[in-house]
Design an enzyme around this catalytic site. Structure first.
Site, PDB file in Angstrom:
ATOM      1  CG  ASN B  83      -1.626  -1.139   1.393  1.00  0.00           C
ATOM      2  OD1 ASN B  83      -1.666  -2.111   2.187  1.00  0.00           O
ATOM      3  ND2 ASN B  83      -2.448  -1.736   0.333  1.00  0.00           N
ATOM      4  CE1 TYR B  85       0.219   4.538  -6.638  1.00  0.00           C
ATOM      5  CE2 TYR B  85      -0.302   5.685  -4.514  1.00  0.00           C
ATOM      6  CZ  TYR B  85      -0.869   5.110  -5.778  1.00  0.00           C
ATOM      7  OH  TYR B  85      -1.950   4.988  -6.078  1.00  0.00           O
ATOM      8  CB  VAL B  90       0.903   6.235   3.037  1.00  0.00           C
ATOM      9  CG1 VAL B  90       0.017   5.289   3.645  1.00  0.00           C
ATOM     10  CG2 VAL B  90       2.346   5.916   3.442  1.00  0.00           C
ATOM     11  CB  CYS B  91      -2.237   4.122  -1.617  1.00  0.00           C
ATOM     12  SG  CYS B  91      -3.927   3.957  -2.391  1.00  0.00           S
ATOM     13  CB  ILE B  92      -4.299   3.716   3.971  1.00  0.00           C
ATOM     14  CG1 ILE B  92      -3.825   4.954   4.727  1.00  0.00           C
ATOM     15  CG2 ILE B  92      -3.547   2.672   3.916  1.00  0.00           C
ATOM     16  CD1 ILE B  92      -3.365   4.750   6.151  1.00  0.00           C
TER      17      ILE B  92
END
Lengths: 402, 167
Positions: B83, B85, B90-92
């Site tokens: 999660n 990149y 951060v991709c949440i």
């Protein structure tokens, strides 16, 4: 020759298709103004009629039936928060309209005490206090401003709601309040949602920019309006088969039938106009200063220089294409010295030169006749939508001999 | 400017709160007194995961719209995670504005709203480290490795964790 007639026919056909497409677009995809003011100035509901003049007959019928009953209209920016903003604004507007300092003070105390709900569901004070503060500030402002003695002067509320930070903080406060209310009273709402209250409040209520749904309206009305003795009604302007907008009233179901006089209720009712995906506000005849003596044009014109700035907000770009300038003038009967310098905004120099002759008489305005309100100069200009050079030209409205 | 004053006041409040009520494994504060819109954070690798023992550094960047809009979080150390990149972002879901939720199915309480906070974001990141969501496309290679070659994934992660504390 055959070719020519074919191409003529083709052009005609294309035009019809284009017209149909326009019609379809007007009817099906009403796009609220995303660049307009957060909360617009009061204007005449004739504008709605004009907006739908060339649309689906259902809309033409409904908007035509609307304006004689609902004199005024106020736009809310279509930024995904319009329902929340319309309700929040309307609450303050109704409070101001009571002109009752004590009542506003009571509401302030009540809203302060409701912070306990937010504490109860575990929201930290340091995270919500800024939002609450803005609500309390505005309540203080309206209870102390000179407008309290002139309750139909909505200036303090309109100004506050057009400041991004104040406006957004207030709706955030209300969202958090509704969220806490939902969590503390799940039984009253749970049956109406597919997910859990937890999921609903965190995805539909709390985030900024998520449009309010029917249940959200209901919850906000339960928290904010009903305990204050205020009523909310929504008029649905959609394609359903009827001659008028369908009105839904949110009332206190547990209360005994009211014996309050109708005028009193009108003063305490917030009316929203719902078009699929968007809320604006409308005002029924008598909601605003029922006994106000119409202001003559010359008096209003005198106020124009002071109020001219506000008007640029009121009219927006939309209005520059609108022929029903008379409707704006008649709305001034209600807003008094609000000012409406059309000349500055939409019709450079066109009306100013002729105000004396064309608009001088109060009688003409009271008759509400469109013809009386716009001048020859205007009529023959491309600003007039019934002029063939106007971008929104409607052939059926064009009568060059006039 | 007014909006910015509100944002600053809020950030100041959050900072004060983080200092007074320290949450274990989370450290955050503005990089300098001059610029309150960029914070430096340290997140401890959760115990019983390959991240254990590491102190992962990241920057939090706020906009003038905060807290109506979420901040962005970007790791500044080497990290491998489904999660996150490759550039560290951060991709949440808690870090995404409404309507732009990358993982609609994620737990409801993790969405961004003005009542969320830096503390909540960092706690969410901590649990993200412990429980990657391998259906997210932030780092496809990491997702694939996490699914198909867990041993290798954990080895790389343990290396990253050691590196963060200078080993």
């Amino acid at each position: 020759m055959a070719e020519t007639s074919a191409s003529v026919e083709e052009r005609a056909g294309m035009k019809t298709a284009q017209e149909l497409a326009d019609l379809e677009k007007l009817s099906a995809t009403y796009e609220p103004d995303v660049n307009g003011p957060l909360v617009g100035q009061l204007q005449s509901s004739k504008i709605l009629e004009a907006e739908y003049a060339g649309a689906d007959p259902v809309y033409v019928r409904k908007t035509a039936a609307l304006s004689p009953k609902y004199s005024n209209y106020r736009t809310i920016r279509g930024d995904g928060n319009c329902g929340w903003r319309a309700l929040a604004f309307g609450y303050f507007e109704l409070l101001l309209r009571t002109g009752d300092e004590k009542f506003i003070q009571n509401e302030m105390d009540r809203l302060k005490s409701l912070c306990s709900w937010m504490n109860e569901v575990g929201m930290s004070e340091y995270l919500y206090e800024d939002f609450v503060e803005e609500t309390i500030e505005l309540l203080k402002t309206i209870s102390q401003s000179p407008a309290i003695d002139n309750p139909y002067d909505d200036t303090p509320v309109v100004e506050a709601f057009n400041r991004d930070d104040a406006s957004n903080a207030i709706i955030t406060h209300l969202k958090l309040l509704v969220s806490a209310h939902l969590r503390l009273h799940p039984d009253a709402y749970e049956a109406f949602i597919e997910t859990s209250i937890e999921d609903y409040r965190s995805s539909q209520i709390e985030p900024y920019g998520v449009q309010i749904d029917h249940l959200g309206v209901k919850a906000l009305v339960d928290v904010l309006f009903i305990p204050a003795g205020l009523v909310v009604e929504i008029s649905y302007l959609d394609r359903s088969e009827s001659d008028e907008v369908n009105v839904h009233k949110f009332e206190d179901e547990s209360a005994p039938p009211k014996v309050t006089p109708a005028e009193d209720e009108a003063q305490k009712t917030l009316r929203m106009l719902y078009r699929p995906g968007h809320y604006d506000l409308i005002y029924k005849n008598g909601d605003l200063a029922p006994a106000r003596i119409p202001v003559s044009y010359s008096a209003t014109a005198a106020a124009t220089t002071e109020g001219g700035v506000r008007v640029s907000m009121m009219l927006g770009t939309e209005y520059t294409r609108n022929p029903f300038c008379s409707s704006v003038f008649s709305s001034q009967v209600f807003t008094g010295g609000g000012g409406f310098d059309l000349c500055e905004e939409g019709y450079p120099g066109l009306l100013r030169g002729s105000t004396g002759s064309g608009l001088g008489s109060t009688d003409a305005m009271n008759k509400g006749k469109i013809d009386d309100a716009y001048t020859k100069l205007f009529k023959h200009s491309h600003y007039n939508t019934s002029h063939y050079q106007n971008v929104n030209f409607q052939p059926e409205m064009w009568s060059p001999q006039d | 400017m007014a909006a910015k004053a509100r944002t600053l006041r809020r950030l100041l409040g959050e900072y004060r709160e983080l200092i007074n009520n320290e949450t274990e494994g989370i450290y955050a504060g503005p990089i300098s007194e001059e610029d309150w819109m960029v914070w430096e954070c340290l997140i401890a690798g959760p115990p019983d995961t390959p991240f254990e023992g590491g102190m992962f550094s990241a920057t939090l960047t706020f906009t003038d719209d905060y807290p109506l809009s979420p901040p962005t979080l970007k790791f500044t150390c080497d990290i491998l995670h489904p999660n996150v990149y490759p550039d560290g972002t951060v991709c949440i879901s808690i870090l995404h504005p409404p309507g732009d939720d990358p993982n609609m199915y994620e737990h409801a309480s993790e969405r961004w709203s003005p009542i969320q906070s830096v503390e909540k974001v960092l706690l969410s990141v901590m649990s993200m480290l412990a429980e990657p969501n391998d259906e997210s496309g932030a780092n496809v290679d990491a997702s694939k490795m996490f699914r198909e070659n867990r041993e290798r994934y954990e080895k790389i992660v343990r290396n990253c964790a050691r590196k963060t504390v200078g080993l």
